[in-house]
Design an enzyme around this catalytic site. Sequence first.
Site, PDB file in Angstrom:
ATOM      1  N   ASP A  37     -11.367  -8.543   7.208  1.00  0.00           N
ATOM      2  CA  ASP A  37     -12.696  -8.506   6.599  1.00  0.00           C
ATOM      3  C   ASP A  37     -13.324  -9.890   6.570  1.00  0.00           C
ATOM      4  O   ASP A  37     -14.537 -10.042   6.750  1.00  0.00           O
ATOM      5  CB  ASP A  37     -12.615  -7.930   5.187  1.00  0.00           C
ATOM      6  CG  ASP A  37     -12.567  -6.410   5.182  1.00  0.00           C
ATOM      7  OD1 ASP A  37     -12.617  -5.815   6.277  1.00  0.00           O
ATOM      8  OD2 ASP A  37     -12.467  -5.817   4.098  1.00  0.00           O
ATOM      9  N   ASP A  87      -2.502 -18.290   3.213  1.00  0.00           N
ATOM     10  CA  ASP A  87      -3.554 -19.065   2.565  1.00  0.00           C
ATOM     11  C   ASP A  87      -4.158 -20.075   3.539  1.00  0.00           C
ATOM     12  O   ASP A  87      -5.378 -20.277   3.583  1.00  0.00           O
ATOM     13  CB  ASP A  87      -3.043 -19.752   1.294  1.00  0.00           C
ATOM     14  CG  ASP A  87      -1.683 -20.403   1.467  1.00  0.00           C
ATOM     15  OD1 ASP A  87      -1.061 -20.262   2.532  1.00  0.00           O
ATOM     16  OD2 ASP A  87      -1.228 -21.062   0.507  1.00  0.00           O
ATOM     17  N   TYR A 136       0.818  -1.208   0.000  1.00  0.00           N
ATOM     18  CA  TYR A 136       0.000   0.000   0.000  1.00  0.00           C
ATOM     19  C   TYR A 136       0.853   1.260   0.000  1.00  0.00           C
ATOM     20  O   TYR A 136       0.419   2.309  -0.479  1.00  0.00           O
ATOM     21  CB  TYR A 136      -0.930   0.022   1.220  1.00  0.00           C
ATOM     22  CG  TYR A 136      -2.008  -1.034   1.213  1.00  0.00           C
ATOM     23  CD1 TYR A 136      -2.157  -1.907   0.136  1.00  0.00           C
ATOM     24  CD2 TYR A 136      -2.864  -1.186   2.282  1.00  0.00           C
ATOM     25  CE1 TYR A 136      -3.130  -2.878   0.124  1.00  0.00           C
ATOM     26  CE2 TYR A 136      -3.864  -2.156   2.287  1.00  0.00           C
ATOM     27  CZ  TYR A 136      -3.989  -3.002   1.194  1.00  0.00           C
ATOM     28  OH  TYR A 136      -4.957  -3.960   1.193  1.00  0.00           O
ATOM     29  N   LYS A 156       3.846 -15.244   4.363  1.00  0.00           N
ATOM     30  CA  LYS A 156       3.986 -16.117   3.185  1.00  0.00           C
ATOM     31  C   LYS A 156       5.471 -16.341   2.950  1.00  0.00           C
ATOM     32  O   LYS A 156       6.018 -16.115   1.872  1.00  0.00           O
ATOM     33  CB  LYS A 156       3.314 -15.466   1.972  1.00  0.00           C
ATOM     34  CG  LYS A 156       3.100 -16.397   0.786  1.00  0.00           C
ATOM     35  CD  LYS A 156       2.170 -17.554   1.074  1.00  0.00           C
ATOM     36  CE  LYS A 156       1.958 -18.387  -0.180  1.00  0.00           C
ATOM     37  NZ  LYS A 156       1.263 -19.666   0.109  1.00  0.00           N
ATOM     38  N   ASP A 186      -5.562  -6.719   5.870  1.00  0.00           N
ATOM     39  CA  ASP A 186      -6.742  -6.118   5.268  1.00  0.00           C
ATOM     40  C   ASP A 186      -7.741  -7.199   4.869  1.00  0.00           C
ATOM     41  O   ASP A 186      -8.944  -7.103   5.135  1.00  0.00           O
ATOM     42  CB  ASP A 186      -6.317  -5.294   4.048  1.00  0.00           C
ATOM     43  CG  ASP A 186      -7.420  -4.372   3.547  1.00  0.00           C
ATOM     44  OD1 ASP A 186      -8.508  -4.348   4.152  1.00  0.00           O
ATOM     45  OD2 ASP A 186      -7.188  -3.675   2.545  1.00  0.00           O
TER      46      ASP A 186
END
Length: 346
Positions: A245, A217, A135, A185, A241
């Site tokens: 959610d 994942d 970001y 990851k 993020d």
Amino acid sequence: MKILLLAGDGIGPEIMAEAEKVLMALNLPVTLDRGLVGGVAYAATGHPLPPETVEKARASDAVLFGAVGDFRYDHVERHLRPEQAILGIRTALGLFANLRPAQVFSGLEEHSALRPEVAAAIDLLIVRELNGDVYFGDKGMRQTADGQREGYDVMSYSENEVRRIAHVAFRAAQGRQKRLCSVDKANVLETSQLWRDVMIEVSAEYPDVELTHMYVDNAAMQLVRNPGQFDVIVTGNLFGDILSDQASMCVGSIGLLASASLGEGKLGLYEPIHGSAPDIAGKGIANPLAMILSLAMLLRHSGGDEASAARIEAAVAKVLASGARGADLGGDMSTSALGDAVVAAL
């Protein structure tokens, strides 16, 4: 305590009014200020985050934030769109740690996308780094050697950025069940390998906290399969993020989840995790409970007032246990009626 109220766009003013109603009912020694942010700020000043708003925020002990986003400004340059205000104010205030609790309230198990017995076990906290990752990394559009357009976004973290969010997460775990799962990851990304290495280094300072690691994942799958296994999750900006959610839908409604964005000091920004919902703005059907729970987090983290925070949370739990429901949960109670119910429960 000086609190800056930034209602913003869409349903922001409606839900902010209910949080303010609850705050006034507590009769605490607070001073309130207000400012413009998001689309309303762009319309008035030509920028979604005016300098005056930033100055007011820096002069406050805490910021209570509604929501930003207005489709009427989708055509303007990206840095002037309402949504950029939240990124800008986090950066301006040095807020690097986002805390998002997720817990299923008693009586709402059936509203989760998961089986009720699985949803009932959810009681976790996601600690998300806010100032790094793709970001904020170098980004842009370029042309390849064969003339094709190529977009790029650089993911990067320095060890100091990882170290400071690690301390926040470990301290949070110390106040809960003393279990911290670091999500990365590392099998693919060098950024994640550094993240994991630093997490392990910092863990030596917190021998009372159990540190585990999980690839992102797998973490996404485990949040659906067995969310009760998690106590505190710490992860980077992009993964956080997405996972936060996902956790919101596991508990039944995005209208129930609050968040805190913190820095090195006590100044923090507190907001519901949902957006401005322009499609329902002005209809009086928005769920204000996430906004009210954000107020509870404000009083706890920036105000040091655990008693008042706990009172608000208990009142919200009591309202939901009584069967009170807004439109997002299949009920017919209005925004203001839900706010009144929380005040009555106090």
